[in-house]
Design a protein around this motif. Structure first.
Motif, PDB file in Angstrom:
ATOM      1  N   SER A   1      -5.006  -4.556   2.933  1.00 10.86           N
ATOM      2  CA  SER A   1      -6.422  -5.352   3.290  1.00 10.86           C
ATOM      3  C   SER A   1      -6.609  -6.638   3.866  1.00 10.86           C
ATOM      4  O   SER A   1      -5.394  -7.552   3.579  1.00 10.86           O
TER       5      SER A   1
ATOM      6  N   PRO B   1      -4.254  -1.961  -2.235  1.00 10.34           N
ATOM      7  CA  PRO B   1      -4.740  -2.896  -1.506  1.00 10.34           C
ATOM      8  C   PRO B   1      -3.862  -4.072  -0.670  1.00 10.34           C
ATOM      9  O   PRO B   1      -4.366  -4.991   0.147  1.00 10.34           O
ATOM     10  N   SER B   2      -2.550  -3.458  -0.455  1.00  8.44           N
ATOM     11  CA  SER B   2      -1.773  -4.522   0.025  1.00  8.44           C
ATOM     12  C   SER B   2      -1.961  -4.979   1.718  1.00  8.44           C
ATOM     13  O   SER B   2      -1.294  -5.837   2.102  1.00  8.44           O
TER      14      SER B   2
ATOM     15  N   ARG C   1      -7.380  -0.008   4.356  1.00  6.92           N
ATOM     16  CA  ARG C   1      -8.158  -0.031   2.955  1.00  6.92           C
ATOM     17  C   ARG C   1      -7.725   1.243   2.186  1.00  6.92           C
ATOM     18  O   ARG C   1      -7.500   2.264   2.853  1.00  6.92           O
ATOM     19  N   HIS C   2      -7.717   1.362   0.866  1.00  4.16           N
ATOM     20  CA  HIS C   2      -7.950   2.384   0.277  1.00  4.16           C
ATOM     21  C   HIS C   2      -8.659   3.444   0.599  1.00  4.16           C
ATOM     22  O   HIS C   2      -9.795   3.318   0.870  1.00  4.16           O
TER      23      HIS C   2
ATOM     24  N   MET D   1       0.797  -1.047  -0.050  1.00  3.28           N
ATOM     25  CA  MET D   1       0.000  -0.102   0.143  1.00  3.28           C
ATOM     26  C   MET D   1       0.979   1.211  -0.020  1.00  3.28           C
ATOM     27  O   MET D   1       1.729   1.318   0.809  1.00  3.28           O
TER      28      MET D   1
ATOM     29  N   ASN E   1      -2.206  -8.429   2.670  1.00  4.82           N
ATOM     30  CA  ASN E   1      -2.849  -9.127   1.784  1.00  4.82           C
ATOM     31  C   ASN E   1      -1.996 -10.024   0.983  1.00  4.82           C
ATOM     32  O   ASN E   1      -1.120  -9.628   0.290  1.00  4.82           O
TER      33      ASN E   1
END
Length: 116
Positions: free
Chosen positions: A27, A24-25, A31-32, A1, A81
């Motif tokens: 999540s 998204p890394s 979160r974005h 992210m 993620n």
């Protein structure tokens, strides 16, 4: 992210600074669009902490990742993620600039510290 709206270093010299995140890394932990409060200094980084860092091989990229272990005078970082591998597995060791202490938007709370 990646951290949106920032250059390769945290803008503020104050002990706390705000950053926005993209991608998204991390999540489902982050979160974005999440807005985070980051502390520079304070207690030492521990495995499992969510941090803002710069990979030594990508000094232009400010990221939010989870600290896994100290390595070569920096930190080995992973995203939460498993489907996204834009972390130390690709870029190597990172230098930590601060520790994420609080998400204040859109759902206030502390990011969970994960066992590593």
């Amino acid at each position: 992210m990646t951290v949106g709206g920032s250059g390769p270093t945290l803008r503020s010299r104050a002990p706390f600074t705000a950053v926005g995140v993209t991608g998204p890394s991390m999540s489902p932990t982050l979160r974005h669009g999440d807005a985070l409060l980051v502390r520079r200094g304070g207690r030492p980084i521990r495995p499992g902490d969510v941090v803002v860092a710069v990979f030594r091989s990508r000094p232009d990229l400010l990221v939010v990742k989870r600290a896994v272990r100290p390595q070569d005078g920096g930190w080995w970082l992973h995203g939460d993620n498993a489907l996204v591998t834009d972390d130390s597995r690709v870029y190597g060791v990172a230098d930590v600039l601060g520790r994420v202490v609080f998400r204040y938007w859109p759902h206030p709370g502390r990011p969970a510290t994960a066992p590593i």
